[in-house]
Design a protein around this motif. Structure first.
Motif, short mmCIF file in Angstrom:
data_model
loop_
_atom_site.label_atom_id
_atom_site.label_comp_id
_atom_site.label_asym_id
_atom_site.label_seq_id
_atom_site.Cartn_x
_atom_site.Cartn_y
_atom_site.Cartn_z
N TRP A 24 0.84 -1.21 0.00
CA TRP A 24 0.00 0.00 0.00
C TRP A 24 0.86 1.24 0.00
O TRP A 24 0.51 2.25 -0.63
CB TRP A 24 -0.92 -0.02 1.22
CG TRP A 24 -1.97 -1.07 1.10
CD1 TRP A 24 -1.99 -2.30 1.70
CD2 TRP A 24 -3.14 -1.02 0.27
NE1 TRP A 24 -3.10 -2.99 1.31
CE2 TRP A 24 -3.83 -2.24 0.44
CE3 TRP A 24 -3.66 -0.06 -0.59
CZ2 TRP A 24 -5.01 -2.53 -0.22
CZ3 TRP A 24 -4.85 -0.34 -1.24
CH2 TRP A 24 -5.51 -1.56 -1.06
N VAL B 68 2.06 1.77 -3.62
CA VAL B 68 1.08 2.33 -4.55
C VAL B 68 0.76 3.78 -4.21
O VAL B 68 0.52 4.59 -5.11
CB VAL B 68 -0.23 1.50 -4.65
CG1 VAL B 68 0.02 0.20 -5.36
CG2 VAL B 68 -0.87 1.27 -3.32
N ALA C 242 -0.55 -1.68 -11.36
CA ALA C 242 -1.16 -0.54 -10.66
C ALA C 242 -0.66 0.77 -11.24
O ALA C 242 -1.41 1.73 -11.41
CB ALA C 242 -0.87 -0.62 -9.17
N LYS D 163 -6.42 -8.65 -5.73
CA LYS D 163 -5.66 -7.76 -4.86
C LYS D 163 -5.09 -6.61 -5.68
O LYS D 163 -5.09 -5.46 -5.27
CB LYS D 163 -4.53 -8.55 -4.19
CG LYS D 163 -3.94 -7.88 -3.00
CD LYS D 163 -2.90 -8.77 -2.35
CE LYS D 163 -1.78 -9.08 -3.31
NZ LYS D 163 -0.81 -10.03 -2.76
N THR D 164 -4.62 -6.94 -6.89
CA THR D 164 -4.06 -5.92 -7.75
C THR D 164 -5.13 -4.95 -8.22
O THR D 164 -4.89 -3.75 -8.34
CB THR D 164 -3.38 -6.57 -8.95
OG1 THR D 164 -2.48 -7.54 -8.47
CG2 THR D 164 -2.62 -5.58 -9.77
N ARG E 69 -5.62 -2.49 -5.42
CA ARG E 69 -4.47 -1.60 -5.28
C ARG E 69 -4.37 -0.65 -6.47
O ARG E 69 -4.00 0.50 -6.32
CB ARG E 69 -3.19 -2.42 -5.17
CG ARG E 69 -3.04 -3.02 -3.80
CD ARG E 69 -1.63 -3.46 -3.57
NE ARG E 69 -1.51 -4.06 -2.26
CZ ARG E 69 -0.66 -5.02 -1.97
NH1 ARG E 69 0.15 -5.48 -2.91
NH2 ARG E 69 -0.59 -5.50 -0.77
N CYS F 96 -4.22 3.30 -6.32
CA CYS F 96 -3.10 4.01 -6.95
C CYS F 96 -3.63 5.04 -7.94
O CYS F 96 -3.18 6.19 -7.97
CB CYS F 96 -2.21 2.98 -7.64
SG CYS F 96 -0.67 3.63 -8.23
#
Lengths: 756, 756
Positions: B84, B87, B265, B296-297, B300, B304
């Motif tokens: 985190w 990003v 991201a 998950k990407t 994120r 981002c």
């Protein structure tokens, strides 16, 4: 999956195929526990199904190229277009079903307070419209008759009694319909749709009966006043539409993998019509329910979701031009300091999610064990009556949840008759808050308690029941309360440096409606653990493109809290509770090797050379397995054949030499290669080299479970063969893996340390 | 991938690792052909890299559980948070870079017509602002000096000369900077980012130098007036930021798979700042550039993209509060009959895409072969001068493309000074069209021709160059023209039943600005073949959430036309042109088997038993391969070891018994199992069972190429072993597969019939 293997069914290849594909045995005693077992689920082999489709397409292309005439051209065009045709029809149907549900819900809800004289089939609005041609004027409408006069004491009691009676009646009809016709129509359906999309078959779950009953009973359940929503079940309804439409196209009917592409699009259409949020629907399908989601499906889902949204708008069930469910008109910017209460709302939402999931799952477990589970009808009736009695006194519980959310999201205008907006705007007042707001706040707090408690025991009863709206209501009430509290704080400390520069007075400074929206997002996020799709749904639902950041901050806080202190979201929780076979993407099994799954490793295999029809038939009769490996005498794996292909191959071979397909005593050599046989058995041998799979997926015994999981998930195989230095030693099916995962989960500590 | 295998580097394991990971040899003669070969690309093994990361996490978790103190807790927290943090920083940096580019572009563009007296570093707006404290009044601004008086003939000539000179100067500086410092900074970078994200390594492509030079030269290239955009290259810039930030975190620096999650991201952040479209950015990353995109990407990337958008807004380069690039204020509903012109626009967009891609690729091939390719500097200078001369006379080519798009998207207000809105509103006029509109239309047609032709020869020159804006301009002009044409038709047949009921007069009935937006979407869709992401970007860019359907209809028509009559999108076209190793998702190779890839099947393998360090060292020195299979004497595959692990394992084993790591003549037994050796060699044997992979992925010789492709793509392996009835017969690497695909493609007909 069990297949009948009696001798007299031996050549009923078609029947065997159907059962092999369908194959779930549901213990259908509705009053008892409706329980699936792993063994009841058919699992599909994505890769093989897609390969079959590709081969078919290649053959047709070749055929068209060899004889290029107009018929073949049209046929290939129709084949290419069929996917688009299906998604169009699915969209239209899903929109239509949603429209029917919306209209019926409105009519039934109005029927709880009164009726239209002479036109019983009209709702209050339409009734007054037909009465007064100059426009709607509900106060001045003579055609609509309330059951009692709300201004008199007796009338009030009458209204209350009718409210409770009608509610209970609706719920009773709903539960009886579900029980009698389509037991699958109960619940939200999202956990089951997830399971189906992950590659399992639940026969009848998406059937036409389910579609019909769910569409009919959903308005009944919602207007009964039960604490449930119609948004989640719309996903199931849309998937039923998708399943029904796909049945008309052999390409999709006969191919479980292709069918699932359509179901993914249907799920998107379901959310699209539920909220009027096509993009949110696509992302919901991608993030929450779908398993295999290629780009082509993304695009088709988007199209399907859009068609559905427009089909719903064409029916215009809300009577306005807005596609948007909870349209808000304000676009007041938020201030930076407000992110702090938004984060608090997110945390509260996350905690609510954990608490709700825990309590709901406990209640469901209790229901299964107790007498309650055996008397679902009684449960629903008592719950409906209880809910009506509890809900009527409080205006915020009496009105429909959807209306309540709309009310809570609204901004306050001057001279608004909403008690939540009863600010004192007179310049001399030292405080802008009035008693009206305080009273409304107390009523909201009561509503919050009643609604959350009822939702916990409602989700899981035997009527169609969704969670989106109840969760949003809880969050929206909390949000509004926090918003009012923030206004109070600003009023108490008007010169605090945090907001001094940006706030003239508390009412102009912050907007409690925005807090309500943010709270709704947080609570829904806490319960479902959705992320991007939730943010998109929220701004599509409210039209508040400028509030992405508040939604996002709250959703993230909620998700983090939920993941840190809780386990799964509610859908995964119910999947685990019902022991559905779902390969969870989050499972982390790096430490363990394939060796650990040591069951089922006495394999029934077919020798590569020297097989005869008689031996094979005996083997088929003796073993119920759905496929057999073909191995050399040294135990090396050559190929794999499915049960049905073996059936059909032998039957076809026999047809060539005998007219009587039941003449089982003709013994023929069966060959698995293209090369000429060394020994000639006198008769023409049967060649199965066209139907067997020479490239079964193999793994070594030392492979980590994580990689096997990846293979099952990403390649979508049904089984993999386990090899030890070239030699076939075992076979792992999707179900073996699931069984192993559940066992590992249940005795988590011991098994982990064992294989560490 | 070549690794230096000289004896004196033998124990330089660290060095060897770096090279094994990096390893692209670029023929860096910038004036000639900058050409990569397959062999120059390092490919990564997703599965192994992710498994390494998971093992590391499991170890750390275990460690933390064994000694639960505050340090370990903080460390594990920091590890969990690092993704985190990265990003966030990427978002901030990408927003900052975009802001710098926007501000510099504005300043340089203004510098082409004049300068700020005394404050050369201010652009026209800032200059006038500082001059006139009461607000901006550009007409009445004494501080800003034009190079000439546009009202006099001489001044006009002077302005023209300065315009051409400054443009050429900017382009020259840009190309020299790119040539001298960072040759990778040229082009749009999206094809290369796609290749990198698909699992190949292009060393230096995302380096800091590239970031710096691309950020600096982009404003120069854009303000030079060349027909290129800065939106595509921003994706590359954002990925450079992502790469740079990830270098500070070992978890991402040392793990190519984790690094790619961050790059996905970053790509989303790039589109987010390019257009102010965070959701569009995420979908672009998902649909167009990313390869491996877990949920998950997704989450994120969204975060981002949002941080990037807000970081850009905080810099406020456009000087207004709107995050939206081409904000349109109208929300006039469209009529159903308008879908027809929208579909025509879509078809035109699709055809334009095909034509553009074909001509651009031909021109790029011509450039490579001709003298042009050897003199990129000269090419840019001539092109810049030519573009300036051609562009200046026409007001629609003279202004920046971004401004032109904004102008074309706008609605017409009464008494607008925009010549495109010069309608005659007088009630007596028989026609609402004036000569002003006719003249403007002709100018637009000229601009369309000039701009499209110049874009074809511009995309591919050695300065940063994007395609989004040029494509959108072409489409927007076409759209506006079609819009005006539709108005003309309505005017000519005012009583046609199609629009009689809905149109009072042609100007109030349809909105040419909407046609312009739809046209832009269609053209961009035709060129890039984007779908959902394009629709989302379009409504985010314009704020026109209500125009989803027009955008969608046009994009679909454009995509269908493009796919039916053309081949790939422009990015895939350039990937093929440059022969980048990219496993195309669309390749369909059902008919062929692994057997067909018959090269490289003399394997250098390590015997399972009886290996000694001397033998292994000799083998390492003799063969450059990046890994070796370990086989039994019967030729059965047991395990696989990578070159670097073998290196390090032997080195580590030697360290135990000798202080001199170069003492190569100590011969030790090497064991690949945990069991005790049967023969003892006198010395302590080296055990490699911890570093070798006991579960290499294997396939049978009969496996269809399609399945192998799926395995490479979805499991992300670097190589698979080919087995014939248990025996190891070969090895297929990602590069072998790519080589085979390219060969098959090049002699498509023959090879297909050969293996049919």
């Amino acid at each position: 999956m069990k297949i009948k293997t009696k001798q007299n069914h031996f050549f009923g290849a078609l029947k065997a195929r159907t059962e092999a594909k369908g194959g779930i045995t549901l213990e259908d005693d509705f009053t008892g526990e409706t329980k699936f077992h792993y063994k009841d689920f058919g699992s599909i082999d994505w890769y093989r199904e897609l390969a079959v489709d590709q081969r078919k397409r290649a053959r047709e292309k070749e055929k068209a190229e060899n004889s290029p005439n107009i018929v073949n051209y049209v046929r290939s065009l129709a084949d290419a277009a069929s996917g688009w045709i299906i998604v169009t029809v699915i969209g239209l149907l899903a929109g239509f079903a949603a429209g029917v549900i919306d209209i019926a819900t409105k009519w039934l809800s109005d029927l709880k307070s009164g009726y239209c004289r002479g036109h019983l089939y009209l709702n209050q609005e339409q009734c007054c419209w037909s009465d007064n041609l100059h426009g709607i004027d509900e106060d001045n409408c003579t055609a609509w008759r309330d059951y009692g006069n709300p201004n008199s004491y007796g009338g009030h009691v009458l209204l209350f009694i009718m409210y409770c009676l009608m509610g209970t009646l609706f719920a009773t009809i709903a539960v009886i319909l579900v029980k009698m016709i389509a037991p699958y129509a109960c619940g939200s359906g999202i956990p089951e749709v997830k399971t189906i999309l992950s590659g399992f078959i639940m026969k009848g779950y998406l059937g036409f009966g389910t579609l019909l009953v769910k569409t009919l009973t959903m308005p009944l359940a919602v207007s009964a006043g039960l604490m449930l929503g119609k948004e989640g079940p719309l996903v199931h309804v849309a998937c039923c539409c998708g399943h029904a439409v796909s049945q008309f196209f052999p390409k999709y009917r006969n191919n479980q993998a292709k069918l699932r592409e359509m179901l993914s699009a249907s799920a998107a259409a379901g959310v699209s019509v539920a909220f009027g949020a096509p993009i949110g629907g696509v992302l919901f399908s991608l993030e929450e329910v779908s398993y295999y989601f290629p780009l082509k499906t993304l695009w088709r889902s988007f199209f399907c979701a859009l068609i559905a949204a427009f089909s719903l708008r064409a029916m215009n069930p809300f009577g306005n031009q807005h596609l948007v469910l909870f349209y808000v008109e304000y676009d007041k910017p938020y201030h930076l300091f407000e992110l702090f209460p938004f984060i608090i709302l997110g945390i509260l939402g996350g905690l609510y999610g954990i608490l709700f999931i825990h309590m709901n799952l406990s209640w469901c477990r209790f229901r299964k064990r107790s007498l309650l589970g055996q008397h679902p009808l009684l449960e629903v009736v008592i719950l409906a009556l209880g809910t009506s009695i509890l809900a009527y006194p409080n205006p915020y519980t009496r009105i429909q949840s959807g209306h309540l959310i709309r009310l809570l999201f609204k901004e306050c205008k001057r001279y608004d008759d909403n008690p939540l907006c009863d600010y004192d705007y007179s310049k001399n007042a030292t405080t802008v808050f009035s008693d009206g707001i305080t009273q409304a706040s107390w009523q909201l707090i009561l509503a919050l308690i009643v609604k959350s408690a009822l939702t916990v025991i409602t989700f899981g009863i035997k009527v169609p029941a969704g969670l989106f709206i109840p969760s949003m209501v809880t969050g929206a009430i909390t949000g509004r309360l926090i918003g009012i509290m923030t206004q109070k704080i600003i009023e108490a400390f008007p010169s605090s440096p945090i907001w001094e520069g940006v706030c003239a007075d508390p009412t102009s400074c912050i907007e409690p409606g925005l807090y309500s929206m943010v709270g709704a997002a947080a609570a829904l996020g806490g319960v479902t653990r959705m992320t991007v799709s939730l943010v998109v749904i929220m701004f599509e639902v409210t039209g508040g493109l400028q509030y992405i950041v508040p939604f996002m901050v709250a959703t993230m806080a909620s998700k983090w809290i939920g993941d840190a202190f809780g386990k799964d979201g509610i859908y995964d929780g119910h999947i685990t509770l019902n022991e559905y076979p779902y390969l969870d993407v989050k499972i982390d099994m790096q430490q363990q090797k394939v060796r650990s799954i040591a069951n089922n490793w006495t394999l029934t295999s077919i020798p590569f050379q020297g097989s005869t029809t008689e031996k094979l038939c005996t083997m088929l009769a003796d073993h119920p397995y759905s496929g057999f490996p073909i191995v050399t005498t040294q135990g090396r794996l050559v190929a794999f054949i499915t049960r049905e292909d073996l059936h059909e191959g032998i039957a076809a071979g026999r047809m060539l030499i005998s007219d009587d397909p039941n003449d089982e005593f003709i013994d023929q050599t069966v060959l698995f290669t293209m090369s000429t046989p060394l020994v000639s058995a006198g008769r023409v041998p049967i060649r199965l080299n066209n139907v067997i799979d020479y490239s079964p997926v193999t793994i070594s015994e030392q492979t980590p479970i994580a990689l096997v999981l990846e293979m099952f998930r990403k390649l979508g195989c049904r089984q993999v063969f386990v090899i030890r230095q070239g030699e076939l030693v075992g076979l792992i099916t999707k179900k073996d893996l699931l069984q192993f995962i559940y066992e590992t989960r249940n005795n988590d500590q011991t098994s982990y340390s064992q294989f560490k």
